[in-house]
Motif scaffolding. Structure first.
Motif, PDB file in Angstrom:
ATOM      1  N   LEU A 173      -8.498  -9.700   6.940  1.00 25.79           N
ATOM      2  CA  LEU A 173      -8.120  -8.826   5.824  1.00 25.79           C
ATOM      3  C   LEU A 173      -7.705  -9.666   4.627  1.00 25.79           C
ATOM      4  CD1 LEU A 173      -5.819  -6.216   7.629  1.00 25.79           C
ATOM      5  CD2 LEU A 173      -8.190  -5.852   6.930  1.00 25.79           C
ATOM      6  N   ASN A 174      -7.857  -9.088   3.435  1.00 25.78           N
ATOM      7  CA  ASN A 174      -7.264  -9.674   2.234  1.00 25.78           C
ATOM      8  C   ASN A 174      -5.969  -8.927   1.968  1.00 25.78           C
ATOM      9  OD1 ASN A 174      -6.534  -9.921  -0.633  1.00 25.78           O
ATOM     10  ND2 ASN A 174      -8.376 -11.152  -0.781  1.00 25.78           N
ATOM     11  N   ILE A 175      -4.831  -9.574   2.231  1.00 30.25           N
ATOM     12  CA  ILE A 175      -3.551  -8.886   2.097  1.00 30.25           C
ATOM     13  C   ILE A 175      -3.197  -8.622   0.642  1.00 30.25           C
ATOM     14  CG2 ILE A 175      -2.646  -9.776   4.264  1.00 30.25           C
ATOM     15  CD1 ILE A 175      -1.106 -11.859   2.649  1.00 30.25           C
ATOM     16  N   GLY A 176      -3.818  -9.344  -0.281  1.00 25.65           N
ATOM     17  CA  GLY A 176      -3.542  -9.112  -1.691  1.00 25.65           C
ATOM     18  C   GLY A 176      -4.103  -7.806  -2.198  1.00 25.65           C
ATOM     19  N   ARG A 177      -5.088  -7.246  -1.477  1.00 25.12           N
ATOM     20  CA  ARG A 177      -5.735  -6.009  -1.916  1.00 25.12           C
ATOM     21  C   ARG A 177      -5.179  -4.758  -1.232  1.00 25.12           C
ATOM     22  NH1 ARG A 177      -7.366  -7.396  -6.679  1.00 25.12           N
ATOM     23  NH2 ARG A 177      -8.840  -9.141  -6.707  1.00 25.12           N
ATOM     24  N   ILE A 178      -4.293  -4.928  -0.263  1.00 28.33           N
ATOM     25  CA  ILE A 178      -3.717  -3.766   0.408  1.00 28.33           C
ATOM     26  C   ILE A 178      -2.789  -3.026  -0.550  1.00 28.33           C
ATOM     27  CG2 ILE A 178      -2.237  -3.011   2.314  1.00 28.33           C
ATOM     28  CD1 ILE A 178      -3.206  -5.458   3.880  1.00 28.33           C
ATOM     29  N   ALA A 179      -2.907  -1.710  -0.592  1.00 24.94           N
ATOM     30  CA  ALA A 179      -2.107  -0.899  -1.521  1.00 24.94           C
ATOM     31  C   ALA A 179      -1.459   0.267  -0.777  1.00 24.94           C
ATOM     32  CB  ALA A 179      -2.968  -0.379  -2.662  1.00 24.94           C
ATOM     33  N   LEU A 180      -0.296   0.676  -1.236  1.00 24.48           N
ATOM     34  CA  LEU A 180       0.426   1.825  -0.709  1.00 24.48           C
ATOM     35  C   LEU A 180       0.552   2.881  -1.800  1.00 24.48           C
ATOM     36  CD1 LEU A 180       3.366   0.002   1.141  1.00 24.48           C
ATOM     37  CD2 LEU A 180       1.109   0.593   2.035  1.00 24.48           C
ATOM     38  N   ASP A 181       0.267   4.117  -1.472  1.00 25.62           N
ATOM     39  CA  ASP A 181       0.379   5.219  -2.432  1.00 25.62           C
ATOM     40  C   ASP A 181       1.828   5.690  -2.454  1.00 25.62           C
ATOM     41  OD1 ASP A 181       0.028   7.359  -4.097  1.00 25.62           O
ATOM     42  OD2 ASP A 181      -1.068   8.585  -2.648  1.00 25.62           O
ATOM     43  N   LEU A 182       2.666   5.009  -3.212  1.00 28.60           N
ATOM     44  CA  LEU A 182       4.104   5.260  -3.186  1.00 28.60           C
ATOM     45  C   LEU A 182       4.491   6.618  -3.738  1.00 28.60           C
ATOM     46  CD1 LEU A 182       5.379   1.753  -4.385  1.00 28.60           C
ATOM     47  CD2 LEU A 182       5.077   2.566  -2.036  1.00 28.60           C
ATOM     48  N   ASP A 183       3.735   7.115  -4.718  1.00 34.72           N
ATOM     49  CA  ASP A 183       4.092   8.389  -5.346  1.00 34.72           C
ATOM     50  C   ASP A 183       3.244   9.561  -4.867  1.00 34.72           C
ATOM     51  OD1 ASP A 183       1.715   7.720  -6.527  1.00 34.72           O
ATOM     52  OD2 ASP A 183       2.504   7.572  -8.567  1.00 34.72           O
ATOM     53  N   GLY A 184       2.326   9.317  -3.931  1.00 35.87           N
ATOM     54  CA  GLY A 184       1.557  10.409  -3.349  1.00 35.87           C
ATOM     55  C   GLY A 184       0.532  11.033  -4.261  1.00 35.87           C
ATOM     56  N   ASP A 185       0.050  10.289  -5.276  1.00 38.34           N
ATOM     57  CA  ASP A 185      -0.938  10.864  -6.184  1.00 38.34           C
ATOM     58  C   ASP A 185      -2.367  10.599  -5.725  1.00 38.34           C
ATOM     59  OD1 ASP A 185      -1.213   8.177  -6.691  1.00 38.34           O
ATOM     60  OD2 ASP A 185      -0.931   8.321  -8.863  1.00 38.34           O
ATOM     61  N   GLY A 186      -2.526  10.004  -4.547  1.00 30.48           N
ATOM     62  CA  GLY A 186      -3.847   9.813  -3.983  1.00 30.48           C
ATOM     63  C   GLY A 186      -4.592   8.586  -4.454  1.00 30.48           C
ATOM     64  N   LYS A 187      -3.926   7.688  -5.163  1.00 32.11           N
ATOM     65  CA  LYS A 187      -4.615   6.497  -5.650  1.00 32.11           C
ATOM     66  C   LYS A 187      -3.642   5.325  -5.725  1.00 32.11           C
ATOM     67  CE  LYS A 187      -3.874   7.951 -10.443  1.00 32.11           C
ATOM     68  NZ  LYS A 187      -4.516   8.351 -11.719  1.00 32.11           N
ATOM     69  N   ALA A 188      -4.220   4.131  -5.855  1.00 30.33           N
ATOM     70  CA  ALA A 188      -3.410   2.920  -5.975  1.00 30.33           C
ATOM     71  C   ALA A 188      -3.134   2.663  -7.448  1.00 30.33           C
ATOM     72  CB  ALA A 188      -4.140   1.736  -5.353  1.00 30.33           C
ATOM     73  N   GLY A 189      -1.909   2.907  -7.865  1.00 29.08           N
ATOM     74  CA  GLY A 189      -1.538   2.726  -9.259  1.00 29.08           C
ATOM     75  C   GLY A 189      -0.842   1.402  -9.493  1.00 29.08           C
ATOM     76  N   PRO A 190      -0.407   1.168 -10.721  1.00 34.61           N
ATOM     77  CA  PRO A 190       0.311  -0.072 -11.045  1.00 34.61           C
ATOM     78  C   PRO A 190       1.572  -0.223 -10.186  1.00 34.61           C
ATOM     79  CG  PRO A 190      -0.324   1.098 -13.044  1.00 34.61           C
ATOM     80  CD  PRO A 190      -0.598   2.033 -11.903  1.00 34.61           C
ATOM     81  N   GLY A 191       1.774  -1.418  -9.658  1.00 40.05           N
ATOM     82  CA  GLY A 191       2.949  -1.687  -8.850  1.00 40.05           C
ATOM     83  C   GLY A 191       2.852  -1.236  -7.414  1.00 40.05           C
ATOM     84  N   GLU A 192       1.684  -0.741  -6.984  1.00 42.09           N
ATOM     85  CA  GLU A 192       1.570  -0.177  -5.640  1.00 42.09           C
ATOM     86  C   GLU A 192       0.792  -1.058  -4.665  1.00 42.09           C
ATOM     87  OE1 GLU A 192       2.082   4.573  -6.020  1.00 42.09           O
ATOM     88  OE2 GLU A 192       0.071   3.854  -6.487  1.00 42.09           O
ATOM     89  N   ARG A 193       0.339  -2.227  -5.128  1.00 43.96           N
ATOM     90  CA  ARG A 193      -0.250  -3.136  -4.158  1.00 43.96           C
ATOM     91  C   ARG A 193       0.865  -3.759  -3.323  1.00 43.96           C
ATOM     92  NH1 ARG A 193      -4.588  -6.800  -7.326  1.00 43.96           N
ATOM     93  NH2 ARG A 193      -2.982  -6.721  -8.949  1.00 43.96           N
ATOM     94  N   LEU A 194       0.549  -4.090  -2.079  1.00 49.94           N
ATOM     95  CA  LEU A 194       1.569  -4.534  -1.134  1.00 49.94           C
ATOM     96  C   LEU A 194       2.338  -5.732  -1.661  1.00 49.94           C
ATOM     97  CD1 LEU A 194       2.886  -4.278   1.655  1.00 49.94           C
ATOM     98  CD2 LEU A 194       1.068  -5.749   2.555  1.00 49.94           C
ATOM     99  N   TRP A 195       1.660  -6.686  -2.252  1.00 51.22           N
ATOM    100  CA  TRP A 195       2.361  -7.875  -2.736  1.00 51.22           C
ATOM    101  C   TRP A 195       3.293  -7.525  -3.891  1.00 51.22           C
ATOM    102  CZ3 TRP A 195       2.246  -9.704  -7.672  1.00 51.22           C
ATOM    103  CH2 TRP A 195       1.185  -9.338  -8.493  1.00 51.22           C
ATOM    104  N   GLU A 196       2.945  -6.495  -4.673  1.00 52.78           N
ATOM    105  CA  GLU A 196       3.830  -6.067  -5.761  1.00 52.78           C
ATOM    106  C   GLU A 196       5.079  -5.390  -5.202  1.00 52.78           C
ATOM    107  OE1 GLU A 196       1.094  -4.964  -9.535  1.00 52.78           O
ATOM    108  OE2 GLU A 196       0.606  -3.828  -7.722  1.00 52.78           O
ATOM    109  N   VAL A 197       4.905  -4.634  -4.121  1.00 52.06           N
ATOM    110  CA  VAL A 197       6.057  -4.014  -3.463  1.00 52.06           C
ATOM    111  C   VAL A 197       6.994  -5.094  -2.938  1.00 52.06           C
ATOM    112  CG1 VAL A 197       6.788  -2.561  -1.534  1.00 52.06           C
ATOM    113  CG2 VAL A 197       4.766  -1.928  -2.864  1.00 52.06           C
ATOM    114  N   LEU A 198       6.432  -6.109  -2.285  1.00 45.06           N
ATOM    115  CA  LEU A 198       7.256  -7.194  -1.757  1.00 45.06           C
ATOM    116  C   LEU A 198       7.922  -7.975  -2.876  1.00 45.06           C
ATOM    117  CD1 LEU A 198       4.909  -8.473   1.094  1.00 45.06           C
ATOM    118  CD2 LEU A 198       6.965  -7.073   1.303  1.00 45.06           C
ATOM    119  N   ARG A 199       7.211  -8.145  -3.990  1.00 43.28           N
ATOM    120  CA  ARG A 199       7.807  -8.852  -5.117  1.00 43.28           C
ATOM    121  C   ARG A 199       9.025  -8.099  -5.644  1.00 43.28           C
ATOM    122  NH1 ARG A 199       4.587  -9.046 -10.667  1.00 43.28           N
ATOM    123  NH2 ARG A 199       5.172  -6.863 -10.510  1.00 43.28           N
ATOM    124  N   ALA A 200       8.921  -6.773  -5.734  1.00 43.75           N
ATOM    125  CA  ALA A 200      10.042  -5.976  -6.235  1.00 43.75           C
ATOM    126  C   ALA A 200      11.249  -6.064  -5.308  1.00 43.75           C
ATOM    127  CB  ALA A 200       9.605  -4.521  -6.396  1.00 43.75           C
TER     128      ALA A 200
END
Length: 458
Positions: free
Chosen positions: A147-174
């Motif tokens: 897998l490419n872990i940099g491309r994994i995304a979580l739909d944090l707000d439930g809008d059905g898409k990967a938005g800004p700040g929702e990639r896994l590495w961005e979540v970990l950075r926050a």
């Protein structure tokens, strides 16, 4: 047409896969992770397992997608009820780590209540347990999940898409305040997850369950009512703090709308009485108004954390869940050790998530034998403490605190009185104490990077 029908019949008779066992299922699985469509990844892995029971790669893929899904669902629930996740560092988020999830701001949240929050945590526990159960079925030493872990995304707000700040590495950075990654760097984060990583993720699942189960074991309603207003401004709270943050935010918005924030000129410090004169000026008065608003917002989290600790006078409401916290922590220790055993049994040098010395690691993290030895020594010591074979020393008491008794012989938990000494009475015992050098040694080996390595290695 008749010839085509015979060919199809022959293929089916020979047992060749036609649709559900498509060879490109892993591509679809990765696409679901990258687009924050975790349900599609879960369904794809389930389909692969249905077509090929016992497929270890699909088993691993399903467990990983379920794990990410449990975190995503918790984040979506917190977003739905308006969690202000950027408000309180180092406040309540340090005391309840689940509230550190960096969910976006919801302009129209539903009112949060104590019972709703407990429900979110309970669902998270159940879903994370399901992922741990699935991962436990991964046994093959040859299993690989690229897998490419940099491309994994979580739909944090439930809008059905990967938005800004929702990639896994961005979540970990926050959460950890680590640095940013460029698109070029993200493209290089390819990992060949293997058996050692399956045990690692299973251990992580048990750790997160323990973290969520601990507050659920107690009645923390009084602490919630008094200190969660800033975390959930739209919650159904009463009292003088119920509208404090919205009022402060409105005042700050009106302040900024009236003009920019004044900047204190350095020259005022070079003139006699210049600083006091500048503060008395119209610009200085405006600067002080801004400073007061910001202080009220910034320090609210710290003060609420202190109040939360003051109100940690919790009665046990689910003793079985409290006992389970210990079992999950014990499972984490066992699985973490098994993870290292599997890592050291490897003979390849693939794109490793957690390497042994001499292996290539995708991450820019330094892991060497002294660090591994210190970490495994800490795990062993933690296991002894959880089993009650070693006790936690108290700074002023001759006896030690038995964590085994703490979890299996539940009593009122008053954090301040435990620290003071009288509140520790139910769990005091005679016996050998845990060696402080084990814990300080780990901190010394990892230096100022201990938190990052803890989040990586669990």
């Amino acid at each position: 047409m008749r010839y085509l029908a015979l060919v199809i019949a022959a293929v089916l008779a020979l047992g060749f896969p036609v649709s559900v066992a498509r060879a490109d299922w892993l591509d679809d699985y990765r696409a679901g992770l990258a687009s924050a469509h975790l349900a599609e990844s879960v369904a794809g892995a389930r389909g692969r397992l249905a077509a090929r029971p016992g497929d270890q790669q699909a088993q691993f893929a399903l467990g990983m997608a379920q794990f990410f899904g449990s975190v995503e669902h918790l984040a979506q629930g917190l977003y739905h009820y308006g969690l202000v996740s950027d408000y309180d560092y180092p406040g309540l988020g340090g005391l309840m780590p689940a509230l550190r999830l960096p969910v976006p701001s919801n302009p129209h949240p539903e009112p949060m209540t104590y019972d709703v929050l407990r429900g979110l945590f309970e669902t998270f526990v159940d879903e994370t347990q399901a992922s741990a159960d699935t991962l436990g079925g991964v046994k093959d030493v040859a299993v690989v999940l690229p897998l490419n872990i940099g491309r994994i995304a979580l739909d944090l707000d439930g809008d059905g898409k990967a938005g800004p700040g929702e990639r896994l590495w961005e979540v970990l950075r926050a959460i950890t305040a680590v640095g940013s990654l460029s698109d070029a760097e993200v493209d290089t984060l390819n990992v060949d997850f293997d058996l050692g990583d399956a045990r690692w993720l299973e251990a992580y699942a048990h750790l997160l369950i323990a973290i969520a189960d601990f507050p659920l074991s107690y009645d923390f309603r009084a602490a919630y009512d008094a200190t969660f207003q800033n975390l959930f401004p739209s919650g159904a709270f009463t009292g003088p703090l119920a509208e404090a943050r919205p009022v402060l935010l409105k005042q700050l918005e009106e302040f900024l709308a009236a003009g920019p924030v004044p900047q204190m000129p350095y020259e005022v410090f070079l003139r006699e009485g210049g600083y006091q004169k500048w503060l008395a000026s119209e610009e200085g008065q405006r600067y002080q108004q801004y400073a007061r608003l910001q202080s009220a917002l910034n320090y609210g989290g710290v003060v609420d954390a202190v109040a939360f600790i003051h109100l940690m006078q919790w009665e046990v409401v689910e003793p079985a869940r409290l006992a389970a916290v210990r079992e999950h922590l014990k499972a984490m220790v066992t699985l973490s050790q098994q993870s290292w055993d599997a890592i050291f049994a490897e003979t390849d040098n693939a794109r490793e998530w957690i390497p042994k010395p001499g292996q290539h690691t995708t991450l820019r993290m330094n892991i060497d034998q002294p660090r591994i030895d210190a970490w495994r020594h800490m795990l062993t010591e933690l296991g002894l403490v959880l089993d009650g074979e070693k006790l936690l020393p108290h700074w002023r008491l001759a006896k030690g605190i038995s964590l085994k008794r703490f979890f299996t012989e539940p009593a009122r938990f008053d954090l301040v009185l435990v620290f003071q000494g009288t509140g520790a009475a139910p769990w005091l015992a005679d016996g050998p104490m845990t060696d402080p050098s084990v814990w300080s040694g780990v901190s010394q080996v990892f230096g100022g990077d201990f938190l990052r390595y803890f989040l990586w290695l669990n």
